[in-house]
Motif scaffolding. Structure first.
Motif, mmCIF file in Angstrom:
data_model
loop_
_atom_site.group_PDB
_atom_site.id
_atom_site.type_symbol
_atom_site.label_atom_id
_atom_site.label_comp_id
_atom_site.label_asym_id
_atom_site.label_seq_id
_atom_site.Cartn_x
_atom_site.Cartn_y
_atom_site.Cartn_z
ATOM 1 N N ILE A 66 0.837 -1.202 0.000
ATOM 2 C CA ILE A 66 0.000 0.000 0.000
ATOM 3 C C ILE A 66 0.873 1.253 0.000
ATOM 4 C CG2 ILE A 66 -1.638 1.360 1.358
ATOM 5 C CD1 ILE A 66 -2.784 -1.345 2.367
ATOM 6 N N LEU A 67 1.861 1.270 0.878
ATOM 7 C CA LEU A 67 2.742 2.430 0.985
ATOM 8 C C LEU A 67 3.512 2.654 -0.318
ATOM 9 C CD1 LEU A 67 3.693 4.654 2.855
ATOM 10 C CD2 LEU A 67 5.424 3.104 3.765
ATOM 11 N N GLY A 68 3.973 1.565 -0.926
ATOM 12 C CA GLY A 68 4.681 1.667 -2.202
ATOM 13 C C GLY A 68 3.791 2.232 -3.294
ATOM 14 N N LEU A 69 2.533 1.815 -3.312
ATOM 15 C CA LEU A 69 1.586 2.306 -4.318
ATOM 16 C C LEU A 69 1.338 3.802 -4.151
ATOM 17 C CD1 LEU A 69 -0.522 1.529 -6.582
ATOM 18 C CD2 LEU A 69 -2.195 1.410 -4.728
ATOM 19 N N ILE A 70 1.111 4.235 -2.916
ATOM 20 C CA ILE A 70 0.844 5.658 -2.674
ATOM 21 C C ILE A 70 2.066 6.493 -3.023
ATOM 22 C CG2 ILE A 70 0.170 7.388 -0.966
ATOM 23 C CD1 ILE A 70 -2.047 5.371 -1.718
ATOM 24 N N ARG A 71 3.244 6.013 -2.691
ATOM 25 C CA ARG A 71 4.479 6.748 -3.013
ATOM 26 C C ARG A 71 4.660 6.873 -4.528
ATOM 27 N NH1 ARG A 71 7.609 8.082 1.103
ATOM 28 N NH2 ARG A 71 7.630 6.842 3.018
ATOM 29 N N LYS A 72 4.247 5.854 -5.264
ATOM 30 C CA LYS A 72 4.379 5.881 -6.727
ATOM 31 C C LYS A 72 3.561 7.026 -7.321
ATOM 32 C CE LYS A 72 2.191 3.081 -9.587
ATOM 33 N NZ LYS A 72 1.733 1.870 -10.309
#
Length: 202
Positions: A66-72
């Protein structure tokens, strides 16, 4: 700076007698899998008048995904987290100052209140981090809806979906120009569903 993304719990209610929790103010972490799955489901090219179906909730995303997706989608996420974290730390400092100067409390009550505030410091900071990530995701969803001219999103009538839709609704109406929307609950073949309708202006 890297920040952890994990569940802590509902909003704490801190007093001179102890710590209670407001179950109506849940940690935003619990809604983030829905937010992330909606981002993945909605972010694609659209053909006019075509309906799209996707399944969410089959395999909930873990916190790292989830965190990786939002950062993207949001390269400014760390800055937003830091800004909200500073506001939370200032609020805690102000709360401690008020406790230490509260003339209605005896010395023992003041000590207990200060201790309880300090005890929940990291808890409240983590909640603020989770809140930043949540609202970043909500803003991403609002932008996807606006860009894709999405008219309707239908989901099962689950409280988590409704909470997310209400949050997106709040962001859409603050855009320039504002985008109005409605949230309706209806029955379909014996199942309750939520219909999120976006009223794009021509």
């Amino acid at each position: 700076m890297e920040y952890s993304f994990k569940y802590v719990g509902p909003k704490p209610l801190i007093s001179k007698t102890g710590i209670d929790f407001d179950q109506n103010k849940e940690d935003k972490f619990v809604f983030m899998s829905i937010v992330a799955e909606l981002i993945q489901a909605l972010d694609h090219e659209y053909i006019t008048d075509k309906n799209y179906v996707c399944n969410t909730g089959d395999r909930p995303l873990n916190s790292d995904a989830i965190l990786g997706l939002i950062r993207k989608y949001n390269p400014n996420l760390t800055l937003e987290i830091e800004e909200r974290k500073k506001l939370t730390e200032k609020a805690i400092t102000d709360e401690l100052d008020r406790a230490n100067h509260n003339k209605l409390l005896c010395a023992e009550e003041c000590q207990i209140l200060v201790k309880n505030i300090e005890l929940m410091r990291s808890y409240n900071i983590q909640r603020s981090i989770n809140k930043s990530i949540y609202y970043s995701g909500i803003n991403i969803l609002a932008e996807i809806i606006k860009r894709g001219h999405i008219d309707t999103i239908i989901s099962p009538m689950f409280l988590k979906f409704n909470h997310v839709f209400h949050s997106v609704q709040g962001v859409l109406v603050k855009l320039h120009p504002p985008i109005d929307s409605t949230i309706d609950i209806y029955e379909d073949s014996g199942h309750l569903k939520t219909k999120f309708t976006i009223l794009h202006k021509v």
